[in-house]
Scaffold this motif. Structure first.
Motif, PDB file in Angstrom:
ATOM      1  N   LYS A 124      52.984 -73.190 -61.301  1.00  0.00           N
ATOM      2  CA  LYS A 124      53.489 -74.569 -61.170  1.00  0.00           C
ATOM      3  C   LYS A 124      54.965 -74.589 -60.766  1.00  0.00           C
ATOM      4  CE  LYS A 124      50.179 -76.662 -64.235  1.00  0.00           C
ATOM      5  NZ  LYS A 124      49.830 -77.064 -65.560  1.00  0.00           N
ATOM      6  N   ASP A 125      55.601 -73.440 -60.787  1.00  0.00           N
ATOM      7  CA  ASP A 125      57.011 -73.356 -60.393  1.00  0.00           C
ATOM      8  C   ASP A 125      57.066 -73.324 -58.879  1.00  0.00           C
ATOM      9  OD1 ASP A 125      59.766 -71.269 -61.542  1.00  0.00           O
ATOM     10  OD2 ASP A 125      59.633 -72.650 -59.839  1.00  0.00           O
ATOM     11  N   SER A 126      57.702 -74.317 -58.292  1.00  0.00           N
ATOM     12  CA  SER A 126      57.705 -74.430 -56.820  1.00  0.00           C
ATOM     13  C   SER A 126      58.385 -73.238 -56.151  1.00  0.00           C
ATOM     14  CB  SER A 126      58.391 -75.728 -56.385  1.00  0.00           C
ATOM     15  OG  SER A 126      59.715 -75.729 -56.865  1.00  0.00           O
ATOM     16  N   PHE A 127      59.227 -72.513 -56.897  1.00  0.00           N
ATOM     17  CA  PHE A 127      59.891 -71.324 -56.342  1.00  0.00           C
ATOM     18  C   PHE A 127      58.857 -70.337 -55.822  1.00  0.00           C
ATOM     19  CE2 PHE A 127      63.504 -68.434 -56.077  1.00  0.00           C
ATOM     20  CZ  PHE A 127      62.898 -67.196 -56.082  1.00  0.00           C
ATOM     21  N   TYR A 128      57.715 -70.226 -56.509  1.00  0.00           N
ATOM     22  CA  TYR A 128      56.735 -69.194 -56.190  1.00  0.00           C
ATOM     23  C   TYR A 128      55.621 -69.673 -55.260  1.00  0.00           C
ATOM     24  CZ  TYR A 128      59.098 -66.752 -59.937  1.00  0.00           C
ATOM     25  OH  TYR A 128      60.056 -66.138 -60.699  1.00  0.00           O
ATOM     26  N   THR A 129      55.709 -70.929 -54.822  1.00  0.00           N
ATOM     27  CA  THR A 129      54.630 -71.474 -53.988  1.00  0.00           C
ATOM     28  C   THR A 129      54.461 -70.677 -52.706  1.00  0.00           C
ATOM     29  OG1 THR A 129      55.176 -73.658 -54.846  1.00  0.00           O
ATOM     30  CG2 THR A 129      53.780 -73.574 -52.885  1.00  0.00           C
ATOM     31  N   TYR A 130      55.595 -70.389 -52.081  1.00  0.00           N
ATOM     32  CA  TYR A 130      55.517 -69.720 -50.774  1.00  0.00           C
ATOM     33  C   TYR A 130      55.859 -68.236 -50.825  1.00  0.00           C
ATOM     34  CZ  TYR A 130      54.968 -74.388 -48.895  1.00  0.00           C
ATOM     35  OH  TYR A 130      54.493 -75.649 -48.636  1.00  0.00           O
ATOM     36  N   LEU A 131      56.108 -67.694 -52.011  1.00  0.00           N
ATOM     37  CA  LEU A 131      56.468 -66.271 -52.101  1.00  0.00           C
ATOM     38  C   LEU A 131      55.367 -65.361 -51.547  1.00  0.00           C
ATOM     39  CD1 LEU A 131      58.423 -64.048 -52.992  1.00  0.00           C
ATOM     40  CD2 LEU A 131      57.356 -64.113 -55.257  1.00  0.00           C
ATOM     41  N   PRO A 132      54.075 -65.578 -51.885  1.00  0.00           N
ATOM     42  CA  PRO A 132      53.046 -64.681 -51.341  1.00  0.00           C
ATOM     43  C   PRO A 132      52.998 -64.706 -49.816  1.00  0.00           C
ATOM     44  CG  PRO A 132      52.158 -65.941 -53.163  1.00  0.00           C
ATOM     45  CD  PRO A 132      53.490 -66.525 -52.855  1.00  0.00           C
ATOM     46  N   VAL A 133      53.117 -65.888 -49.233  1.00  0.00           N
ATOM     47  CA  VAL A 133      52.961 -65.952 -47.779  1.00  0.00           C
ATOM     48  C   VAL A 133      54.195 -65.370 -47.078  1.00  0.00           C
ATOM     49  CG1 VAL A 133      53.870 -68.261 -47.230  1.00  0.00           C
ATOM     50  CG2 VAL A 133      51.861 -67.422 -46.061  1.00  0.00           C
ATOM     51  N   ILE A 134      55.371 -65.580 -47.661  1.00  0.00           N
ATOM     52  CA  ILE A 134      56.585 -65.003 -47.059  1.00  0.00           C
ATOM     53  C   ILE A 134      56.553 -63.478 -47.184  1.00  0.00           C
ATOM     54  CG2 ILE A 134      59.095 -64.814 -47.299  1.00  0.00           C
ATOM     55  CD1 ILE A 134      59.137 -67.771 -48.041  1.00  0.00           C
ATOM     56  N   SER A 135      56.141 -62.979 -48.347  1.00  0.00           N
ATOM     57  CA  SER A 135      56.067 -61.520 -48.543  1.00  0.00           C
ATOM     58  C   SER A 135      55.051 -60.897 -47.593  1.00  0.00           C
ATOM     59  CB  SER A 135      55.696 -61.186 -49.990  1.00  0.00           C
ATOM     60  OG  SER A 135      56.618 -61.769 -50.872  1.00  0.00           O
ATOM     61  N   ALA A 136      53.944 -61.581 -47.383  1.00  0.00           N
ATOM     62  CA  ALA A 136      52.931 -61.075 -46.446  1.00  0.00           C
ATOM     63  C   ALA A 136      53.509 -61.007 -45.032  1.00  0.00           C
ATOM     64  CB  ALA A 136      51.691 -61.971 -46.464  1.00  0.00           C
ATOM     65  N   PHE A 137      54.277 -62.020 -44.687  1.00  0.00           N
ATOM     66  CA  PHE A 137      54.896 -62.033 -43.356  1.00  0.00           C
ATOM     67  C   PHE A 137      55.897 -60.880 -43.210  1.00  0.00           C
ATOM     68  CE2 PHE A 137      56.227 -63.513 -39.382  1.00  0.00           C
ATOM     69  CZ  PHE A 137      57.608 -63.543 -39.337  1.00  0.00           C
ATOM     70  N   ILE A 138      56.714 -60.665 -44.242  1.00  0.00           N
ATOM     71  CA  ILE A 138      57.703 -59.575 -44.194  1.00  0.00           C
ATOM     72  C   ILE A 138      56.987 -58.240 -44.024  1.00  0.00           C
ATOM     73  CG2 ILE A 138      59.564 -58.389 -45.443  1.00  0.00           C
ATOM     74  CD1 ILE A 138      60.299 -61.227 -44.621  1.00  0.00           C
ATOM     75  N   LEU A 139      55.885 -58.049 -44.743  1.00  0.00           N
ATOM     76  CA  LEU A 139      55.139 -56.793 -44.605  1.00  0.00           C
ATOM     77  C   LEU A 139      54.518 -56.676 -43.213  1.00  0.00           C
ATOM     78  CD1 LEU A 139      54.236 -54.251 -46.184  1.00  0.00           C
ATOM     79  CD2 LEU A 139      52.093 -55.427 -46.665  1.00  0.00           C
ATOM     80  N   ALA A 140      54.043 -57.806 -42.684  1.00  0.00           N
ATOM     81  CA  ALA A 140      53.411 -57.783 -41.364  1.00  0.00           C
ATOM     82  C   ALA A 140      54.389 -57.303 -40.287  1.00  0.00           C
ATOM     83  CB  ALA A 140      52.881 -59.168 -41.010  1.00  0.00           C
ATOM     84  N   ILE A 141      55.663 -57.679 -40.437  1.00  0.00           N
ATOM     85  CA  ILE A 141      56.638 -57.312 -39.408  1.00  0.00           C
ATOM     86  C   ILE A 141      57.526 -56.136 -39.829  1.00  0.00           C
ATOM     87  CG2 ILE A 141      56.687 -59.639 -38.420  1.00  0.00           C
ATOM     88  CD1 ILE A 141      59.472 -59.960 -39.842  1.00  0.00           C
TER      89      ILE A 141
END
Lengths: 515, 182
Positions: A124-141
């Motif tokens: 429910k903490d908005s800080f973590y809403t996009y952390l998985p998708v951003i981390s996935a992007f960082i790993l992708a590149i």
């Protein structure tokens, strides 16, 4: 609102998946240029397994493949056999498993973080809403991950299995279903059969998990016994092999204990921990991560480190934020993996080592994500501008990296990727019928293996300087393959150049020899 | 004591090794190499990616980051000093000490630029002392805060680190030569 966020995340994940797929599969057969010797060995063994059910030495379906004085773990070779069954015997088939599982790893980091966030009750903490998708992007590149996804590297496949195992453990803790514990055990065991480093990293991970889970009463003794029984039964063959002389061969070659010959017990007690400490901390060295890597041409490009420089401020700030936050499972998991990853790699030399330390790319991707989100949400406009500016710098740096990777790397690092052995074999195949025998100079150390892979009909004789022509070849003309620049009696019929060298570097020469 | 011994060692050096200084020659060679390898690439792309700004920035940053090489830090600070250095970075997060440690961290980040950029303008002794003071200040501050409320366990741990530090100096003396010209 929640549905909208989930849909947005799924949409973004789909785009990231496509990006990861493209970065790992585009021109896979040609870049890196050529197959290096381990890939050839994998490809050849996969081919013999597929066609005859034996390895290159005639052992049927082995659990360890003998190669060049040590042994390879079997999973990647069997995966390559499957890949060759679909795509044929070629470079793409050898690299396909690594590229495929490298792409899957990008998805797995997303799902693993979702589970960890749920476990830590932070959804429910908005800080973590996009952390998985951003981390996935960082790993992708991530150049570190791309480099090992685009070669036949078992460590990359093992990393994906490791992520899947961690994901299932988290899923078990969230859903309390035994099936996830079973799946986690299976994937942990798969890491043992895929790459050597996980013979240390995985047991350590399991030990830490068990201690923590039993302590917080999330794992009953019954489930723990079940988990350990599955792991024990499935991993018994590889562990028995690990402690045999064949299994210890690789460790003996690369062990840190070879670096300084300690004779007395006292010397061993203080020297070995010192060397280990030096090796361990070298994996956190900024020049290693951002400037030059470990110096091996196959593990990263000469002009880049495993990570891009734009990530540095975000990683440092991500560590700062994570350590400052309230203690939770996510903090424990990310920092734990960050500190645990080099433990296994530090037992070997040389250190630091980009390949053996590949697991570290995962926490670094997450830390980058945490740093980006924290700085952007900090409330200071200047920091938001800083994040946006670094984003554009990152885009430029990544574009530069891609240019170097596709344009410079094949031209400069051809020798790290098999040189021109393929071209040598192709030319030899054209010429073979004209000659009574094919001789290969022993200085072209791996020529015989390349010949076996690319043209099994050739039966080369490896010769040294002291070789004496046998009677059945006297008076006959033979084809002699030598490294470039070494004069030979006879007539030079062809010079083989490194395929993309800008300086026309010669690699080998074919000589026609009568006497 | 280990800090003083390390400083004495570095004082016997004449210069830092070239890898810790920006080199105009290396810059020129890099630029020429990159352009040379860009055969069959569009001129526009070559100019965008391989130009003086990008190559200079990359070379400069690479040289700067070498000050945070583990071999350099262990040679410059010893094990116990690196431990203090990391503690100093850790204590930035504690609000009470924030400004002091933040100031020291900024100093540690800025001072190496002097060696990278101004090595030919300043004498070795001044550059050495600037780096030594900034790095050791952070290390000392970290260690001091750590030991102020040290219990028996912390003191034992600190003693072990000190023992490792002396051993490090003996065993890995050659590592210092990577960064020092005698």
């Amino acid at each position: 609102m929640k549905t909208a966020i989930i849909s947005k995340n799924v949409f973004l994940l789909a785009i990231i998946f496509v990006v990861a797929l493209m970065l790992r599969f585009y021109n896979l057969s040609s870049v890196p240029p050529g197959l290096y010797i381990d890939e050839i060995s994998i490809g050849y063994n996969a081919h013999t397994i597929l066609t005859k059910g034996v390895d290159e030495y005639g052992t049927p379906y082995p659990l360890a493949f003998k190669t060049f004085g040590d042994y390879k773990m079997p999973v990647y070779i069997y995966l390559t056999a499957l890949s060759e069954a679909i795509f044929g015997k070629n470079e793409f088939a050898i690299r396909f498993p690594s590229a495929f599982f490298g792409t899957v790893a990008v998805l797995m980091i997303y799902f693993l973080l979702k589970e960890l966030i749920q476990l830590a009750k932070l959804q429910k903490d908005s800080f973590y809403t996009y952390l998985p998708v951003i981390s996935a992007f960082i790993l992708a590149i991530s150049p570190w991950h791309i480099q090992f996804s685009r070669g036949g590297f078992e460590v990359n496949v093992a990393l994906t299995f490791y992520l899947v195992a961690l994901y299932f453990i988290c899923r078990y803790l969230n859903k309390n279903s035994l099936i996830f514990l079973l799946l986690s055990a299976v994937f942990f065991v798969l890491t043992f059969y895929t790459y050597f480093v996980y013979r240390i990293l995985t047991p350590l991970t399991i030990l830490i998990l068990i201690i923590c889970l039993v302590k917080i009463k999330k794992l009953t003794w019954k489930n723990l016994l079940f988990f350990l029984l599955i792991i024990g039964m499935l991993s018994l063959p590889t562990f028995l092999f690990s402690f045999s002389s064949e299994g210890m061969a690789r460790f003996s070659q690369t062990s840190l204990f070879n670096e300084i010959q300690a004779k007395t017990l006292w010397e061993k007690l203080y020297l070995y921990p010192l060397i280990y400490l030096r090796n361990y901390f070298s994996h956190f060295s900024l020049p290693f991560l951002f400037v030059a890597g470990d110096g091996f041409g196959r593990h990263q490009m000469p002009w880049f480190g495993p990570l891009l420089k734009w990530q540095l401020p975000f990683i440092l700030y991500g560590i700062f934020i994570l350590l400052r936050s309230k203690k939770n499972v996510l903090q424990f998991g990310v920092i734990g993996l960050f500190l645990l990853s080099p433990i296994a790699a530090s037992f070997a030399i040389p250190s630091p080592h980009t390949l053996r330390d590949l697991p570290m790319v995962i926490p670094l991707a997450v830390l980058t994500g945490i740093g980006i989100i924290s700085l952007y949400r900090s409330g200071y406009r200047l920091l938001k501008v800083f994040v946006v500016a670094l984003f554009f710098i990152g885009v430029f740096e990544f574009g530069t990296y891609l240019h170097f990777y596709y344009s410079h790397y094949p031209k400069v690092n051809g020798l790290d990727w098999g040189g021109a052995y393929k071209e040598v074999v192709q030319e030899t195949s054209i010429q073979k019928d004209k000659y009574a025998a094919i001789l290969v100079d022993s200085k072209l150390s791996f020529a015989k293996t390349y010949i076996h892979y690319y043209d099994e009909s050739l039966s080369p004789i490896v010769v040294t300087d002291s070789w004496v022509k046998p009677k059945d070849l006297e008076g006959k003309t033979v084809l002699f393959i030598r490294p470039a620049g070494i004069n030979s009696a006879g007539k030079r019929i062809k010079t083989i150049y490194l395929p993309e060298s800008v300086n026309n570097d010669a690699f080998a020469e074919l000589w026609e020899v009568k006497e | 004591m280990t800090a003083i011994y390390q400083l004495w060692f570095w004082l016997t050096c004449k210069q830092f090794q070239g890898i810790l200084q920006y080199s105009q020659n290396a810059f020129t060679l890099h630029l020429e190499e990159y352009i040379h390898n860009d055969k069959e690439v569009s001129l526009l792309l070559t100019r965008i990616i391989h130009n003086k700004i990008t190559v200079f920035t990359s070379d400069f940053l690479n040289t700067y980051l070498r000050f945070f090489d583990s071999n350099f830090l262990f040679s410059f600070l010893t094990i116990v000093g690196v431990f203090g250095f990391l503690l100093g970075l850790w204590y930035v997060k504690e609000k009470r000490k924030n400004k002091i440690y933040l100031g020291l961290v900024v100093l540690v980040m800025v001072i190496p630029f002097i060696e990278v950029a101004f090595s030919s303008f300043l004498p070795y002794l001044i550059r050495l002392l600037l780096i030594w003071i900034s790095f050791q200040s952070l290390a000392f501050s970290g260690l001091t805060t750590f030991l102020i409320k040290a219990g028996k366990n912390k003191l034992i741990f600190f003693s072990i680190l000190l023992a490792f530090s002396f051993s490090w100096i003996v065993v890995f003396a050659d590592k210092m030569m990577l960064f020092c010209i005698k």
